[in-house]
Design a protein around this motif. Structure first.
Motif, mmCIF file in Angstrom:
data_model
loop_
_atom_site.group_PDB
_atom_site.id
_atom_site.type_symbol
_atom_site.label_atom_id
_atom_site.label_comp_id
_atom_site.label_asym_id
_atom_site.label_seq_id
_atom_site.Cartn_x
_atom_site.Cartn_y
_atom_site.Cartn_z
ATOM 1 N N ALA A 170 48.250 -91.122 -41.899
ATOM 2 C CA ALA A 170 47.930 -89.912 -42.662
ATOM 3 C C ALA A 170 47.279 -90.244 -43.994
ATOM 4 O O ALA A 170 46.468 -89.457 -44.510
ATOM 5 C CB ALA A 170 49.202 -89.090 -42.886
ATOM 6 N N PHE A 223 45.008 -92.456 -44.690
ATOM 7 C CA PHE A 223 43.565 -92.627 -44.559
ATOM 8 C C PHE A 223 42.860 -91.264 -44.549
ATOM 9 O O PHE A 223 41.857 -91.071 -45.232
ATOM 10 C CB PHE A 223 43.235 -93.421 -43.285
ATOM 11 N N ALA A 224 43.409 -90.326 -43.787
ATOM 12 C CA ALA A 224 42.818 -88.981 -43.730
ATOM 13 C C ALA A 224 42.947 -88.274 -45.076
ATOM 14 O O ALA A 224 42.013 -87.605 -45.536
ATOM 15 C CB ALA A 224 43.505 -88.166 -42.634
ATOM 16 N N GLY A 283 40.450 -89.589 -47.502
ATOM 17 C CA GLY A 283 39.119 -89.080 -47.141
ATOM 18 C C GLY A 283 38.915 -87.668 -47.667
ATOM 19 O O GLY A 283 37.841 -87.327 -48.189
ATOM 20 N N ARG A 284 39.946 -86.832 -47.534
ATOM 21 C CA ARG A 284 39.851 -85.457 -48.044
ATOM 22 C C ARG A 284 39.699 -85.433 -49.566
ATOM 23 O O ARG A 284 38.915 -84.649 -50.112
ATOM 24 C CB ARG A 284 41.087 -84.646 -47.627
ATOM 25 N N SER A 328 32.692 -90.056 -48.353
ATOM 26 C CA SER A 328 34.041 -89.943 -47.779
ATOM 27 C C SER A 328 34.092 -90.328 -46.309
ATOM 28 O O SER A 328 34.955 -89.877 -45.577
ATOM 29 C CB SER A 328 34.544 -88.505 -47.943
ATOM 30 N N PRO A 350 34.615 -92.842 -42.967
ATOM 31 C CA PRO A 350 35.774 -93.671 -42.623
ATOM 32 C C PRO A 350 35.847 -94.985 -43.402
ATOM 33 O O PRO A 350 36.924 -95.399 -43.826
ATOM 34 C CB PRO A 350 35.597 -93.927 -41.123
ATOM 35 N N ALA A 402 37.083 -94.249 -46.974
ATOM 36 C CA ALA A 402 38.509 -93.919 -46.980
ATOM 37 C C ALA A 402 39.350 -95.161 -46.699
ATOM 38 O O ALA A 402 40.416 -95.350 -47.309
ATOM 39 C CB ALA A 402 38.800 -92.834 -45.934
ATOM 40 N N ARG A 403 38.864 -96.020 -45.812
ATOM 41 C CA ARG A 403 39.597 -97.254 -45.509
ATOM 42 C C ARG A 403 39.661 -98.154 -46.738
ATOM 43 O O ARG A 403 40.714 -98.708 -47.066
ATOM 44 C CB ARG A 403 38.945 -98.006 -44.343
ATOM 45 N N THR A 415 42.096 -96.635 -49.302
ATOM 46 C CA THR A 415 43.488 -96.650 -48.843
ATOM 47 C C THR A 415 44.058 -98.056 -48.828
ATOM 48 O O THR A 415 45.179 -98.296 -49.305
ATOM 49 C CB THR A 415 43.599 -96.026 -47.436
#
Length: 199
Positions: free
Chosen positions: A128, A130-131, A134-135, A144, A146, A149-150, A153
């Protein structure tokens, strides 16, 4: 089964795990932390694995409560500076008011390396993040995808271990002795400002 007492024992088990580590998580230690008669924790959680499961489920519930509170506060900061401020605040919480929760979670992660069933319980927390990041990147108007976000995170997750150990030389080497600057730097690396790079 007394649900209030069960919840109290789960909270006590999380506190014991955070303070004493995996080896310190015993039924007797949980009884003492919860202030209940010896043998109570064993009645509710008959094995050490049952204690670990109880703490993991407690951590998942806490994570969901924190995530819900953040979601309820709106979509997130609308620019890079605001997001950096939020990330620094989250790191301060992890090493301050949320320290017990975070230490328990990291201890569980170590235990999960040898217990696939425990990794499965904790999996929604890591996934969660990672998502969620991204948001937050999207809300701040930053790249934003993947990969972004990776990068964000994994940098934050990696920082937690060093931040919680508090070793001064390591904190300085990692930039964690200044969380505001660290958050800005992580964002700059995960989502470079293309206009600044071009100038």
């Amino acid at each position: 089964m007394n649900q209030d007492r069960r919840s109290r024992l789960r909270e006590a088990a999380a506190a014991v795990l955070a303070e004493a580590g995996g080896r310190g998580l015993t039924h007797r230690a949980v009884d003492a932390a919860a202030g209940v008669p010896v043998g109570t924790a064993k009645n509710y959680f008959p094995s050490r694995d049952a204690l670990l499961r109880a703490v993991a489920e407690h951590c998942v519930e806490q994570y969901r409560a924190v995530a819900a509170a953040l979601s309820g506060a709106g979509p997130g900061p609308s620019d890079r500076a605001g997001l950096a401020t939020l990330l620094a605040a989250l790191l301060r919480d992890a090493s301050g008011p949320g320290r017990t929760r975070m230490l328990a979670y990291l201890e569980l992660q170590t235990e999960a390396a040898r217990r696939p069933w425990l990794a499965a319980i904790l999996d929604p927390i890591g996934a969660a993040d990672f998502a969620a990041h991204g948001r937050l990147l999207r809300a701040a108007g930053l790249p934003s995808g993947p990969a972004h976000a990776r990068a964000l995170t994994l940098a934050l997750h990696g920082a937690l271990w060093h931040l919680l150990s508090g070793a001064p030389a390591t904190l300085a080497a990692a930039g964690l002795d200044d969380l505001d600057a660290f958050a800005r730097d992580v964002l700059d690396c995960a989502c470079p400002d293309l206009h600044e790079e071009a100038s």
